[in-house]
Design a protein around this motif. Structure first.
Motif, PDB file in Angstrom:
ATOM      1  N   ALA A  22      23.055 141.936   9.577  1.00 54.49           N
ATOM      2  CA  ALA A  22      24.443 141.615   9.220  1.00 54.49           C
ATOM      3  C   ALA A  22      25.149 140.898  10.356  1.00 54.49           C
ATOM      4  CB  ALA A  22      25.189 142.888   8.834  1.00 54.49           C
ATOM      5  N   ALA A  23      24.924 141.344  11.598  1.00 53.76           N
ATOM      6  CA  ALA A  23      25.557 140.696  12.750  1.00 53.76           C
ATOM      7  C   ALA A  23      25.064 139.262  12.902  1.00 53.76           C
ATOM      8  CB  ALA A  23      25.276 141.489  14.024  1.00 53.76           C
ATOM      9  N   TYR A  24      23.773 139.048  12.667  1.00 56.43           N
ATOM     10  CA  TYR A  24      23.219 137.695  12.736  1.00 56.43           C
ATOM     11  C   TYR A  24      23.850 136.806  11.663  1.00 56.43           C
ATOM     12  CZ  TYR A  24      19.866 133.863  12.417  1.00 56.43           C
ATOM     13  OH  TYR A  24      19.295 132.614  12.364  1.00 56.43           O
ATOM     14  N   MET A  25      23.920 137.310  10.433  1.00 58.63           N
ATOM     15  CA  MET A  25      24.449 136.500   9.344  1.00 58.63           C
ATOM     16  C   MET A  25      25.936 136.223   9.526  1.00 58.63           C
ATOM     17  SD  MET A  25      21.809 135.758   7.733  1.00 58.63           S
ATOM     18  CE  MET A  25      22.729 134.796   6.549  1.00 58.63           C
ATOM     19  N   THR A  26      26.684 137.184  10.039  1.00 57.69           N
ATOM     20  CA  THR A  26      28.107 136.959  10.312  1.00 57.69           C
ATOM     21  C   THR A  26      28.279 135.840  11.330  1.00 57.69           C
ATOM     22  OG1 THR A  26      28.690 139.248   9.806  1.00 57.69           O
ATOM     23  CG2 THR A  26      30.225 138.004  11.193  1.00 57.69           C
ATOM     24  N   ALA A  27      27.460 135.861  12.383  1.00 55.87           N
ATOM     25  CA  ALA A  27      27.524 134.813  13.401  1.00 55.87           C
ATOM     26  C   ALA A  27      27.109 133.468  12.825  1.00 55.87           C
ATOM     27  CB  ALA A  27      26.632 135.174  14.583  1.00 55.87           C
ATOM     28  N   LEU A  28      26.106 133.458  11.936  1.00 58.75           N
ATOM     29  CA  LEU A  28      25.650 132.216  11.319  1.00 58.75           C
ATOM     30  C   LEU A  28      26.758 131.587  10.484  1.00 58.75           C
ATOM     31  CD1 LEU A  28      23.287 130.269  10.774  1.00 58.75           C
ATOM     32  CD2 LEU A  28      22.638 131.740   8.864  1.00 58.75           C
ATOM     33  N   GLU A  29      27.464 132.381   9.727  1.00 59.11           N
ATOM     34  CA  GLU A  29      28.533 131.859   8.886  1.00 59.11           C
ATOM     35  C   GLU A  29      29.736 131.417   9.701  1.00 59.11           C
ATOM     36  OE1 GLU A  29      29.492 134.267   5.564  1.00 59.11           O
ATOM     37  OE2 GLU A  29      27.494 134.064   4.680  1.00 59.11           O
ATOM     38  N   ALA A  30      29.858 131.930  10.933  1.00 58.86           N
ATOM     39  CA  ALA A  30      30.999 131.567  11.774  1.00 58.86           C
ATOM     40  C   ALA A  30      30.737 130.316  12.612  1.00 58.86           C
ATOM     41  CB  ALA A  30      31.344 132.734  12.697  1.00 58.86           C
ATOM     42  N   VAL A  31      29.528 129.769  12.538  1.00 58.47           N
ATOM     43  CA  VAL A  31      29.197 128.606  13.362  1.00 58.47           C
ATOM     44  C   VAL A  31      30.092 127.426  13.030  1.00 58.47           C
ATOM     45  CG1 VAL A  31      27.413 126.863  13.780  1.00 58.47           C
ATOM     46  CG2 VAL A  31      26.829 129.285  13.838  1.00 58.47           C
ATOM     47  N   ASP A  32      30.371 127.223  11.744  1.00 58.55           N
ATOM     48  CA  ASP A  32      31.227 126.116  11.320  1.00 58.55           C
ATOM     49  C   ASP A  32      32.313 126.675  10.414  1.00 58.55           C
ATOM     50  OD1 ASP A  32      32.429 123.850  10.336  1.00 58.55           O
ATOM     51  OD2 ASP A  32      30.565 122.769   9.989  1.00 58.55           O
ATOM     52  N   SER A  38      34.524 125.278   8.830  1.00 62.37           N
ATOM     53  CA  SER A  38      34.929 124.430   7.715  1.00 62.37           C
ATOM     54  C   SER A  38      34.094 124.662   6.464  1.00 62.37           C
ATOM     55  CB  SER A  38      34.837 122.957   8.112  1.00 62.37           C
ATOM     56  OG  SER A  38      33.494 122.597   8.364  1.00 62.37           O
ATOM     57  N   THR A  39      32.988 125.386   6.585  1.00 62.88           N
ATOM     58  CA  THR A  39      32.139 125.617   5.429  1.00 62.88           C
ATOM     59  C   THR A  39      31.774 127.089   5.345  1.00 62.88           C
ATOM     60  OG1 THR A  39      30.104 125.196   6.672  1.00 62.88           O
ATOM     61  CG2 THR A  39      31.122 123.322   5.584  1.00 62.88           C
ATOM     62  N   THR A  40      31.326 127.503   4.177  1.00 63.89           N
ATOM     63  CA  THR A  40      30.843 128.862   3.968  1.00 63.89           C
ATOM     64  C   THR A  40      29.412 128.786   3.470  1.00 63.89           C
ATOM     65  OG1 THR A  40      33.049 129.659   3.388  1.00 63.89           O
ATOM     66  CG2 THR A  40      31.198 131.040   2.752  1.00 63.89           C
ATOM     67  N   ILE A  41      28.509 129.458   4.122  1.00 63.37           N
ATOM     68  CA  ILE A  41      27.103 129.448   3.727  1.00 63.37           C
ATOM     69  C   ILE A  41      26.951 130.284   2.463  1.00 63.37           C
ATOM     70  CG2 ILE A  41      24.791 130.123   4.436  1.00 63.37           C
ATOM     71  CD1 ILE A  41      25.760 129.591   7.330  1.00 63.37           C
ATOM     72  N   THR A  42      26.275 129.718   1.458  1.00 64.61           N
ATOM     73  CA  THR A  42      26.289 130.360   0.143  1.00 64.61           C
ATOM     74  C   THR A  42      24.944 130.925  -0.320  1.00 64.61           C
ATOM     75  OG1 THR A  42      25.878 128.232  -0.936  1.00 64.61           O
ATOM     76  CG2 THR A  42      28.179 128.869  -0.622  1.00 64.61           C
ATOM     77  N   ASN A  43      23.842 130.630   0.357  1.00 65.02           N
ATOM     78  CA  ASN A  43      22.535 131.065  -0.159  1.00 65.02           C
ATOM     79  C   ASN A  43      21.867 132.074   0.772  1.00 65.02           C
ATOM     80  OD1 ASN A  43      22.017 129.149   1.867  1.00 65.02           O
ATOM     81  ND2 ASN A  43      20.030 128.602   0.978  1.00 65.02           N
TER      82      ASN A  43
END
Length: 364
Positions: free
Chosen positions: A258-268, A270-275
């Motif tokens: 979860a911590a990894y995915m939260t950081a991944l989605e916060a990289v940009d 302007s977009t939200t990672i959806t898959n």
């Protein structure tokens, strides 16, 4: 080749090893680098296969191991599982500061894979100076060992948490000469007329190490491979590999996906990672299908990657690398393999992650 140490040797590190029949599962007197020499004298290797068996065939044992890299990979030698006296130990040579080369069964994490198919082993945290009796701290190494239920195939991976680049380690995977019953192992590739696609499923487990930061993590998930034995028309088989439901665990066994995915989605922002499965899993790995993925000996090699789909419809590549595998059995009933992918780690700026994972899959 210089590898920067992250933690001083004075810091005590943790301990771990795997199961088997007590014999060395990776001995192969017929293996050397599978390379040729180009016209300019450069050493090249056939289809990108790792070094190993020089004259592979469907009827022989095949062993492949990681080529030595500038970041420390491929230095591990003489992989050996030991259980002749019930000790459940894993031995690996040529890695600095791993005590006596003998790894014990993991304590914090004893097994990996969705079904716990693969055993985890840990290097000893200290060693003793034989001259003075002084206790000396060692570096942190971890190994994963897997062997198929039939004994036809197996793999091992070893990496270290103690370097600020990827550090020393290696991987090995093999189709054995004999199975657990002592019967000779070979490969019979199906001959088909028309549709001839097989599905293979099984567990996946890996080790993640970092360049730009020390530390080590584990991954586990599920893997599927599909092989079309009839196409391509030049005699090659079509191969597709997928690794999904991947979760990340720290060296103590805590789930940090979860911590990894939260950081991944916060990289940009302007977009939200959806898959990404709602953050429950890492994005799936998928192979690139090519006419030269597989050969008649059952050896498979190809590219593999993962990507994320952004809310604006664009796709961003996350991980990329290669996978390697070997088919085995009278009905091509199992496949063993290893993959290596790299990516930027979204949790720490300037840090890249290398994941080395293994899989043993069975025909369904």
């Amino acid at each position: 080749m210089i590898h920067r140490v992250v933690f001083p040797l004075a810091i005590a590190l943790a301990v771990s090893a795997c199961s088997g029949d007590g014999t060395n599962p990776f001995d192969d007197d017929t293996t050397t680098d599978d390379t040729t020499t180009d016209d300019d004298g450069t050493t090249i290797d056939d289809r990108g296969l790792p070094p190993g068996t020089t004259s592979p065939s469907p009827n022989t044992s095949i062993t492949r191991s990681e080529a030595e890299t500038e970041t420390g990979g491929g230095t591990a030698l003489n992989y050996e599982y030991r259980n002749d006296s019930g000790q459940d130990e894993f031995y690996v040579d040529n890695l600095p500061f791993d005590a006596d080369n003998v790894y014990s069964r993991g304590t914090a994490v004893s097994s990996l894979g969705t079904a716990g198919s693969y055993a985890v082993y840990e290097s000893a945290p200290t060693t003793t100076d034989p001259s003075t009796g002084t206790t000396v701290s060692t570096m942190t190494y971890r190994a994963i060992y897997g062997k198929s239920t039939s004994g036809q195939t197996q793999f091992a991976i070893v990496r270290s948490a103690s370097y600020s680049d990827y550090g020393f380690g290696g991987f090995i995977y093999k189709r054995n000469a004999t199975d657990s019953n002592g019967d000779a192992v070979s490969l019979v590739v199906p001959t088909c007329s028309g549709e001839c696609t097989a599905q293979y499923t099984g567990d996946y487990a890996g080790i993640r190490v970092f360049s730009g930061s020390g530390g080590l993590e584990y991954t586990q998930g599920d893997a599927e491979m599909y092989i079309d034995f009839e196409d391509f028309n030049d005699g090659q088989s079509g191969v597709a590999l997928y690794v999904y439901n991947r979760r990340i665990y720290d060296i103590s066994g805590n789930d940090v996906t979860a911590a990894y995915m939260t950081a991944l989605e916060a990289v940009d922002d302007s977009t939200t990672i959806t898959n990404t499965g709602g953050g429950a899993y890492m994005p799936a790995l998928r192979s690139v299908i090519s006419p030269d993925n597989a050969d008649a000996n059952g050896e498979i090699v190809g590219s593999i990657l993962s990507d994320v789909r952004n809310s604006d419809g664009t796709v961003t590549e996350l991980e990329s690398g290669n996978y390697y595998a070997i088919l085995s059995g009278q009905n091509a009933e199992e496949v063993v393999g290893v993959l290596v992918v790299e990516s930027e780690d979204p949790r720490i700026d300037g840090v890249t992650a290398q994941e080395t994972g293994g899989f043993i899959l069975y025909r369904q």
